[in-house]
Design an enzyme around this catalytic site. Structure first.
Site, short mmCIF file in Angstrom:
data_model
loop_
_atom_site.label_atom_id
_atom_site.label_comp_id
_atom_site.label_asym_id
_atom_site.label_seq_id
_atom_site.Cartn_x
_atom_site.Cartn_y
_atom_site.Cartn_z
N ASN A 10 0.88 -1.17 0.00
CA ASN A 10 0.00 0.00 0.00
C ASN A 10 0.91 1.22 0.00
OD1 ASN A 10 -1.78 2.07 0.56
ND2 ASN A 10 -2.23 1.42 2.65
N TRP A 11 0.98 1.89 -1.14
CA TRP A 11 1.93 3.01 -1.25
C TRP A 11 1.45 4.28 -0.59
CZ3 TRP A 11 3.85 2.57 -7.08
CH2 TRP A 11 4.74 1.49 -7.16
N LYS A 12 0.19 4.33 -0.19
CA LYS A 12 -0.37 5.54 0.44
C LYS A 12 -0.09 6.77 -0.47
CE LYS A 12 0.18 3.18 4.76
NZ LYS A 12 0.45 3.21 6.18
N HIS A 95 -9.18 1.34 5.49
CA HIS A 95 -7.84 1.47 6.09
C HIS A 95 -7.93 2.42 7.29
CE1 HIS A 95 -3.66 2.58 6.66
NE2 HIS A 95 -3.38 1.43 6.05
N GLU A 97 -6.12 4.75 8.24
CA GLU A 97 -5.88 6.17 7.94
C GLU A 97 -7.13 6.83 7.35
OE1 GLU A 97 -2.26 5.62 5.73
OE2 GLU A 97 -1.31 4.98 7.59
N GLU A 167 -4.96 -4.98 10.92
CA GLU A 167 -3.88 -4.01 11.08
C GLU A 167 -4.07 -3.24 12.38
OE1 GLU A 167 -2.14 -2.91 6.98
OE2 GLU A 167 -3.79 -1.57 7.37
N GLY A 173 3.13 2.02 10.72
CA GLY A 173 4.12 3.08 10.52
C GLY A 173 4.87 3.46 11.78
N SER A 213 3.92 -2.37 10.21
CA SER A 213 5.38 -2.46 10.33
C SER A 213 5.96 -3.81 9.92
CB SER A 213 5.82 -2.08 11.75
OG SER A 213 5.46 -0.74 12.03
N GLY A 234 3.03 -1.16 4.17
CA GLY A 234 3.14 0.25 3.80
C GLY A 234 4.59 0.60 3.52
N GLY A 235 5.29 1.08 4.55
CA GLY A 235 6.66 1.59 4.40
C GLY A 235 7.59 0.68 3.61
P1 PGA Z 1 3.26 0.07 7.55
O1 PGA Z 1 1.79 0.32 6.99
O2 PGA Z 1 3.76 -1.22 6.94
O3 PGA Z 1 4.07 1.26 7.10
O4 PGA Z 1 3.17 -0.03 9.05
C1 PGA Z 1 0.88 -0.74 6.88
C2 PGA Z 1 -0.44 -0.25 6.32
O5 PGA Z 1 -0.85 0.86 6.67
O6 PGA Z 1 -1.11 -0.95 5.55
#
Ligand code: PGA
Length: 253
Positions: A10-12, A95, A97, A167, A173, A213, A234-235
């Site tokens: 997930n590149w956000k 998600h 966020e 999650e 993150g 993470s 994500g990251g």
């Molecule tokens: P992260 O994000 O791997 O940077 O913790 C995961 C996500 O939000 O799907």
């Protein structure tokens, strides 16, 4: 039985079209021997380019969100039809966020699920508790409530293309990862909940991903757990080297 793992990035709000092209250029030679499902959700405007770049490869491109409405005066929104047209073949919904920063409620996420399902569009539905809820020992209760409200009114026959990502918000993150045993425990709760409230076979076959993470150093331990079928990342999905390292580790021969 363990199935072929699914690694989703997930590149956000990261990567221009040019940066996305450079990423794939870098990634392809590193994953020639991959033996897992690979999904990537770039920003909307890079979807068409990414879909073109991965043509003929075992990689699916998806949306990070979509509107619950079919079309109309909803400035700034993207419909399921537009996602499909651009070359997306799945969407991430709910998600944390979206829930935290854009105030998306379970009710709204439920409407989005219905819109995606009406258009035969595969979904990764995210659920997970906040740090406060985790500290209060409410993780299972919160996740069960999110599932009940997000899946309200949907029948088991409609959910064959549903994947669930657990999650924990405190792990996204932050560098803090749920231990493999905590993650396994909640995944098991989610699977049981689906089995009890919808259908045992559906629950058994459903892909369940862990997110929060995930990195090359912890991916294998998490994915080794019996109820965890993959990861939403994500990251570590932003750097081809890290993403490829995770793919290599979990690729089963
Ligand atoms: P992260 O994000 O791997 O940077 O913790 C995961 C996500 O939000 O799907």
């Amino acid at each position: 039985m363990k199935r072929k793992p699914l690694i989703a990035g997930n590149w956000k709000m990261h990567k221009t079209i040019g940066e996305a092209s450079a990423f794939f250029h870098d990634l392809f030679p590193k994953i020639e021997k991959a033996n897992c499902h690979i999904f990537i959700a770039p920003p909307y405007i890079a979807i068409a380019k990414c879909a073109e770049l991965v043509e003929g490869k075992n990689i699916r491109i998806g949306g990070q969100n979509m509107c619950e409405e079919e079309e109309g005066p909803f400035t700034g929104e993207i419909s399921v039809k537009m996602l499909k047209d651009a070359g997306a073949s799945f969407v991430i919904l709910g998600h944390s966020e979206r829930r935290c920063h854009f105030h998306e409620s379970n009710q709204r996420i439920n409407k989005k699920l219905k819109q995606a399902i009406n258009n035969n569009f595969p979904i990764i539905l995210c659920v997970g508790e906040t740090e406060e809820q985790y500290e209060a020992g409410d993780s299972k209760k919160v996740v069960a409530e999110q599932l009940d409200e997000c899946l309200k009114g949907l029948k088991k026959e409609e959910l064959n293309d549903l994947m669930i990502a657990y999650e924990p918000v405190w792990a996204i993150g932050t560098g803090k990862t749920a231990t493999p045993s905590i993650a396994q425990e909640i995944h098991k709760v989610v699977r049981r909940h689906i089995a009890k409230n919808l259908d045992a076979r559906l629950a058994e076959n459903m892909y369940m991903l862990y997110g929060g993470s995930v990195k090359p150093q912890n991916a294998a331990d998490l994915l080794f757990q019996p109820d965890i079928d993959g990861a939403l990342i994500g990251g570590a999905s932003l750097k081809a080297q890290d993403f490829a390292a995770i793919i290599q580790q979990v690729s089963v021969s």
